[in-house]
Every structure is written in structure tokens, then in C-alpha cells.
Design a protein around this motif. Sequence first.
Motif, PDB file in Angstrom:
ATOM      1  N   VAL A 490       0.840  -1.208   0.000  1.00  0.00           N
ATOM      2  CA  VAL A 490       0.000   0.000   0.000  1.00  0.00           C
ATOM      3  C   VAL A 490       0.869   1.249   0.000  1.00  0.00           C
ATOM      4  N   ALA A 491       1.914   1.274   0.861  1.00  0.00           N
ATOM      5  CA  ALA A 491       2.797   2.442   0.928  1.00  0.00           C
ATOM      6  C   ALA A 491       3.534   2.649  -0.394  1.00  0.00           C
ATOM      7  N   SER A 492       3.959   1.556  -1.031  1.00  0.00           N
ATOM      8  CA  SER A 492       4.636   1.683  -2.318  1.00  0.00           C
ATOM      9  C   SER A 492       3.723   2.316  -3.360  1.00  0.00           C
ATOM     10  N   CYS A 493       2.472   1.889  -3.382  1.00  0.00           N
ATOM     11  CA  CYS A 493       1.514   2.456  -4.347  1.00  0.00           C
ATOM     12  C   CYS A 493       1.227   3.917  -4.022  1.00  0.00           C
ATOM     13  N   GLN A 494       1.132   4.240  -2.724  1.00  0.00           N
ATOM     14  CA  GLN A 494       0.894   5.636  -2.348  1.00  0.00           C
ATOM     15  C   GLN A 494       2.044   6.524  -2.815  1.00  0.00           C
ATOM     16  N   ARG A 495       3.278   6.060  -2.646  1.00  0.00           N
ATOM     17  CA  ARG A 495       4.416   6.856  -3.123  1.00  0.00           C
ATOM     18  C   ARG A 495       4.387   7.005  -4.635  1.00  0.00           C
ATOM     19  N   ALA A 496       4.033   5.921  -5.334  1.00  0.00           N
ATOM     20  CA  ALA A 496       4.003   5.968  -6.799  1.00  0.00           C
ATOM     21  C   ALA A 496       2.965   6.954  -7.316  1.00  0.00           C
ATOM     22  N   LEU A 497       1.877   7.149  -6.558  1.00  0.00           N
ATOM     23  CA  LEU A 497       0.802   8.049  -6.991  1.00  0.00           C
ATOM     24  C   LEU A 497       0.931   9.434  -6.392  1.00  0.00           C
ATOM     25  N   GLY A 498       2.051   9.708  -5.692  1.00  0.00           N
ATOM     26  CA  GLY A 498       2.277  11.042  -5.133  1.00  0.00           C
ATOM     27  C   GLY A 498       1.484  11.317  -3.876  1.00  0.00           C
ATOM     28  N   LEU A 499       1.108  10.252  -3.145  1.00  0.00           N
ATOM     29  CA  LEU A 499       0.334  10.419  -1.918  1.00  0.00           C
ATOM     30  C   LEU A 499       1.230  10.218  -0.700  1.00  0.00           C
ATOM     31  N   ARG A 500       0.713  10.554   0.454  1.00  0.00           N
ATOM     32  CA  ARG A 500       1.435  10.347   1.706  1.00  0.00           C
ATOM     33  C   ARG A 500       1.499   8.855   1.995  1.00  0.00           C
ATOM     34  N   ALA A 501       2.698   8.315   2.144  1.00  0.00           N
ATOM     35  CA  ALA A 501       2.893   6.875   2.283  1.00  0.00           C
ATOM     36  C   ALA A 501       2.621   6.458   3.721  1.00  0.00           C
ATOM     37  N   THR A 502       1.347   6.235   4.065  1.00  0.00           N
ATOM     38  CA  THR A 502       0.967   5.819   5.413  1.00  0.00           C
ATOM     39  C   THR A 502       0.993   4.312   5.581  1.00  0.00           C
ATOM     40  N   GLY A 503       0.904   3.561   4.485  1.00  0.00           N
ATOM     41  CA  GLY A 503       0.817   2.114   4.583  1.00  0.00           C
ATOM     42  C   GLY A 503      -0.574   1.615   4.920  1.00  0.00           C
ATOM     43  N   ALA A 505      -4.689   1.808   3.724  1.00  0.00           N
ATOM     44  CA  ALA A 505      -5.606   2.201   2.644  1.00  0.00           C
ATOM     45  C   ALA A 505      -6.561   3.265   3.164  1.00  0.00           C
ATOM     46  N   ASP A 506      -6.428   4.490   2.644  1.00  0.00           N
ATOM     47  CA  ASP A 506      -7.247   5.604   3.125  1.00  0.00           C
ATOM     48  C   ASP A 506      -8.072   6.167   1.978  1.00  0.00           C
ATOM     49  N   ALA A 507      -8.831   7.220   2.288  1.00  0.00           N
ATOM     50  CA  ALA A 507      -9.741   7.809   1.303  1.00  0.00           C
ATOM     51  C   ALA A 507      -8.971   8.398   0.122  1.00  0.00           C
ATOM     52  N   ALA A 508      -7.800   8.996   0.386  1.00  0.00           N
ATOM     53  CA  ALA A 508      -7.031   9.599  -0.701  1.00  0.00           C
ATOM     54  C   ALA A 508      -6.548   8.536  -1.691  1.00  0.00           C
ATOM     55  N   LEU A 509      -6.097   7.381  -1.175  1.00  0.00           N
ATOM     56  CA  LEU A 509      -5.659   6.295  -2.067  1.00  0.00           C
ATOM     57  C   LEU A 509      -6.841   5.765  -2.864  1.00  0.00           C
ATOM     58  N   PHE A 510      -7.985   5.548  -2.198  1.00  0.00           N
ATOM     59  CA  PHE A 510      -9.163   5.042  -2.895  1.00  0.00           C
ATOM     60  C   PHE A 510      -9.604   6.005  -3.993  1.00  0.00           C
ATOM     61  N   ALA A 511      -9.548   7.315  -3.716  1.00  0.00           N
ATOM     62  CA  ALA A 511      -9.968   8.300  -4.718  1.00  0.00           C
ATOM     63  C   ALA A 511      -9.055   8.235  -5.945  1.00  0.00           C
ATOM     64  N   ALA A 512      -7.743   8.110  -5.726  1.00  0.00           N
ATOM     65  CA  ALA A 512      -6.808   8.045  -6.844  1.00  0.00           C
ATOM     66  C   ALA A 512      -6.997   6.766  -7.656  1.00  0.00           C
ATOM     67  N   LEU A 513      -7.221   5.629  -6.971  1.00  0.00           N
ATOM     68  CA  LEU A 513      -7.401   4.364  -7.686  1.00  0.00           C
ATOM     69  C   LEU A 513      -8.737   4.339  -8.420  1.00  0.00           C
ATOM     70  N   HIS A 514      -9.795   4.899  -7.824  1.00  0.00           N
ATOM     71  CA  HIS A 514     -11.077   5.000  -8.523  1.00  0.00           C
ATOM     72  C   HIS A 514     -10.925   5.806  -9.815  1.00  0.00           C
ATOM     73  N   ALA A 515     -10.059   6.816  -9.788  1.00  0.00           N
ATOM     74  CA  ALA A 515      -9.850   7.648 -10.965  1.00  0.00           C
ATOM     75  C   ALA A 515      -9.005   6.943 -12.027  1.00  0.00           C
ATOM     76  N   GLY A 516      -8.463   5.756 -11.713  1.00  0.00           N
ATOM     77  CA  GLY A 516      -7.642   5.032 -12.677  1.00  0.00           C
ATOM     78  C   GLY A 516      -6.218   5.548 -12.748  1.00  0.00           C
ATOM     79  N   ARG A 517      -5.746   6.179 -11.653  1.00  0.00           N
ATOM     80  CA  ARG A 517      -4.374   6.697 -11.656  1.00  0.00           C
ATOM     81  C   ARG A 517      -3.408   5.562 -11.321  1.00  0.00           C
ATOM     82  N   VAL A 518      -2.354   5.433 -12.122  1.00  0.00           N
ATOM     83  CA  VAL A 518      -1.385   4.354 -11.956  1.00  0.00           C
ATOM     84  C   VAL A 518       0.021   4.939 -12.010  1.00  0.00           C
ATOM     85  N   LYS A 519       0.973   4.135 -11.610  1.00  0.00           N
ATOM     86  CA  LYS A 519       2.374   4.572 -11.617  1.00  0.00           C
ATOM     87  C   LYS A 519       2.828   4.829 -13.055  1.00  0.00           C
ATOM     88  N   ASP A 520       3.573   5.937 -13.257  1.00  0.00           N
ATOM     89  CA  ASP A 520       4.060   6.322 -14.589  1.00  0.00           C
ATOM     90  C   ASP A 520       2.912   6.266 -15.592  1.00  0.00           C
TER      91      ASP A 520
END
Length: 539
Positions: A490-503, A505-520
Motif C-alpha cells: 500500500v505504501a509503495s503504491c501511495q508513493r508511486a501516486l504522489g500520496l502520503r505513504a501511510t501504509g 488504505a485511506d480515502a485519498a488512495l481510494f480516490a486516486a485508484l477509482h480515478a484510474g491513476r497508476v504509476k508512470d
Amino acid sequence: MSLWTSLEPAAATVDPGADVTVRLRLRNTDDVVDEYRFEPVGDLAPWTAVEPPTLRLYPGTTGTVALTFAPPRGPEAAAGPHPYAVRITPTVRQGAATVAEGALTVTPFTELRAELVPPTVRGRFRGRPRLAVDNLGNTALTASLTGSDTGDRLDHELSPGSVRIEPGRAVFVRVVLKPRDVIWFGTKEERPYTLHVHRTGTDAHPVDGMFVQLGLLPRRLATCLGVTVALALAFAMLWIGYRPQVRSLATERTDEVAAGLLPAPEPSAPGLADPRAPSAGPAEVPGTTGDGGQEEDGGAATGSAPGSGPGGASSGGSGGPASGPGAGEREAARGPLPFRAGDGPALFVRFAQVRMETASASDPCRLTGSVRDGVMDAATVAAIACFQKASDARYGGVTVATDGAGNLGRSTMTALLMAHFGTDTSAVQPGDKNPEVVWLNSVLLWADNVQYDAADVQALEAYVQADIDYLRSAANRASGTADDGFAQRVASCQRALGLRATGTADAALFAALHAGRVKDQDEAGQVTAGEFPPPPVGT
């Protein structure tokens, strides 16, 4: 009794804010001249006027007094029948006082006032105003509450959703405003909204408010971070790529002399390899991390081919020739191209078909007809395009911009998998063990991986097959635990998407993944759809 009285009419009706007059007739049945005083008594006394206040009558004569009732237009004049009375006191025979009684009916009226407290709220993820509703009428009021906004950018939660208010009372309704899109960088944005108070038989009463959504990071800070990261990357590239060139005149002269003394090599016979050329070793398969994810830095690991000496290592992640004799060439891990119309059969296309077939009956993107198993046929492409459009509109997504309309790539697969969750993160918190953890692992593997080798594809295949089994049956669903390894992914994905790496799964990570945001996000793929495994037969 020395007095006779009569009310005309005995029962009357009046509207709040208006007035009505009742005639009080009385006759002196005594044998003396007397003067009578009139005094309203009871609940209606403050609203009652008597004209004249006194009346002098001779024996056997009759007189008339006007009683005027004027209830105010407000909650204190409760709707319904009200008894009233007028005390009549003679001057001569004071002990012979009498009371004339009647009934007055006050008609009902409704009036309300509603306002937001405060009318403007500010926040990044939610706003919490309160709606005050006052009943200014003279009868109980029942109403339901709803909310709307321009562009459908806010979710409105009102508690309670319906109210009953007694006359002259007020209730406060808790309101929670949640923006559907997160402003990652930049200044504030104003989002006007309207709350509606609905009453039966009347038009809705609107109350306008303003939600000021703040950016997660200020624009200046985002610019500074971007410049800092760019400078750091530039410095790292210069540091890694800097190789000082040292020239040795002695070596150059020695090579020059040797070239003059040795005979020129004879050309090789046609079809024979030059014996002095380094032999090619066998290719190696790039390694993967323990959880089936990508290798460090997204490239292939380096290693020496069998039989190579020291210094015979291949260039890491490039897939190019080795620099030393005996070293073999490696095939670097490669990223997938999106599945396009006509591609397949592939297991991942089958997942998309099963996901769209098991959508709710009200979903306009649901697959209802027959499809070719695992193949991007016309019906599957249309369903995926419909899902992309709806998902991007709701979450501010990038699936169409990344993969193309109707194509199934990393971004669309991420959003399609995330449609299983909604916005509730409670099932994938630390320590939980359930099938949702397996499902989110599948999401993370698509979102946080740019290049895929054979082991990655096997991991993707296992996760997606588990997701298909989950959709098709409630029994025998694979479960996973949100342990330390899950937190690291989870923390690795958060860093890849420019989010705070808490480790976590929070609302910010869910919002980015719902939007289809992926690494690179813009990384082009190299693997064709045909290189992915077909769906297993009979499953």
C-alpha cells in the motif's frame, strides 16, 4: 337573574391576522335602571375588544355590544376551536354578575423559515454546516429534506432526512458535504449547492449555500516540490552517468606497436562464426519481488551468464548485449499494451466481462447479451467504453485519456477493480483478514507496476482468477490478511501516486485508484495482448 344575554353568532371563525365581530345582545329584566360593565376573560382575552365597554339600560330595554376578535398571524394563535367568555357586571346589583360564553375557531396556516449556519463552509474533504428550520405557522409542520448542486460535484448527507416541527419551534439538521473530486494541487474552488425543504402540496423551499473546497497542497508548494524533485533527479542522473575518461599514452603507444607487428586477420569462411567473437550465453528470466510485484526501479536484475568470468555481467534492465566475453543477453521486463477491439482470448478480458455482467441491474453499462469468452468483441468494447465514461465523470478519472475509449489497459483495469469497493475503506484496514484484502492486492499489482515479466503475469493471473471466483460465487472465496507485507505494498503504491505513504488504505488512495491513476501514467507498453494467458477452459 335580572339580565338576559344572547350571542350572534354563537360560534365564529377567523383567520390569523384578520378579525371577526360577534354581537352580544342583552336585556335588563330588572325593575331598576342599571349600568353594565363588560370584561373579556379566558385565553382569547388579549385579542378581544368590547365596544362600548359599558352600557346603561332601563328596565325592560335591550342593548347590543360588539365583541371584536383579532388573533395575530403567528404560532401563538394555535389553529382550532377556542372557547371565549365575557363577564357582565351590573353596577347596582354587583352580586348578580353573569358570563356570556361562545366559541371561536382559528383557521390554520403554514409558514416556515430555513437558513444555513454558516452559509459558507470550507474544507478539503468535507464541510459540516447545519440547516435551521423554523415553524412560524400555527399548526404542526412535516417536511423532507434533499440537496443538489450544479454539476453534481457534491454528495449531500442530511440527518435526519425528514422532520416534524410543532408551531413556534425549530429543528437543526446536520449536513455533511463531501466533494466527489479531490483537488490535489492549486487554490480553492467554490462549489454552490442548494438544500430543499419539501412539504406536501407546496413547492420546495430552497436554501442556498457555498462549499469552498481547498486544495490538498498549495500551488506554490507543489511548484517547489516539483522543482526540487526535478533537480534531485537531474543530479542523480549526472552522478550515475559521470565517468571520467583517463587516457594512458603508454597503453596507446603499446597498442599502436602491436597493431604494426601482428598480421591482419584473414576473413572467415562464409557461414562460419568468427572464433574471436564472444559467445552468447543463455538468457535469464528477470526476477521479481516476493509478492509478485515489480523489481526495484522497474527494471530487470543484473547477473552473469554461466561460464562468464568476473566483469561479464549483463547491463541491468536494458536487454542489450553484455560487455564481457561469455555474458548472455537478457530480456527485460516489459509493460503491457491495452487490450483493443479484437484482442484475446485473455483471462483479463474475461474478468472485465464477468465484472460487467455482474453489475447491478440499474447499471446502464451492464453486459446483458452473449459475448465471446475473453475476447474484446463489440459488446465488451461498448461496455468498457460506457464504464470509462461514467467512472471518469464521477471520480475525475483518466481511464479514457490513458488507455483510449473502449480499450482495457492498466488504468481501466485499476478503476474496474476499484468499482468493487466504493468509498468505504473499513474492510482493508491493518489486521483484517477477508476476501477484500485479496481484491485490493490485485488492484495494487495493476496500479503500482509499470513492467511485467512472467512471474508478474502469473501473480496477476492468480489474483484475477480469485476475483472472478468471488464474483461468480459466494462460497470458497480466497482470503488474505492486511499484514506488514500488505502495508508495504500500500505504501509503495501511495508513493508511486504522489500520496502520503501511510501504509494504510485511506480515502485519498481510494480516490486516486477509482480515478484510474497508476504509476508512470504515460508509460507506453511493449507487450502485445497475445502474450497474456488465455482464460482456462471450463472455468
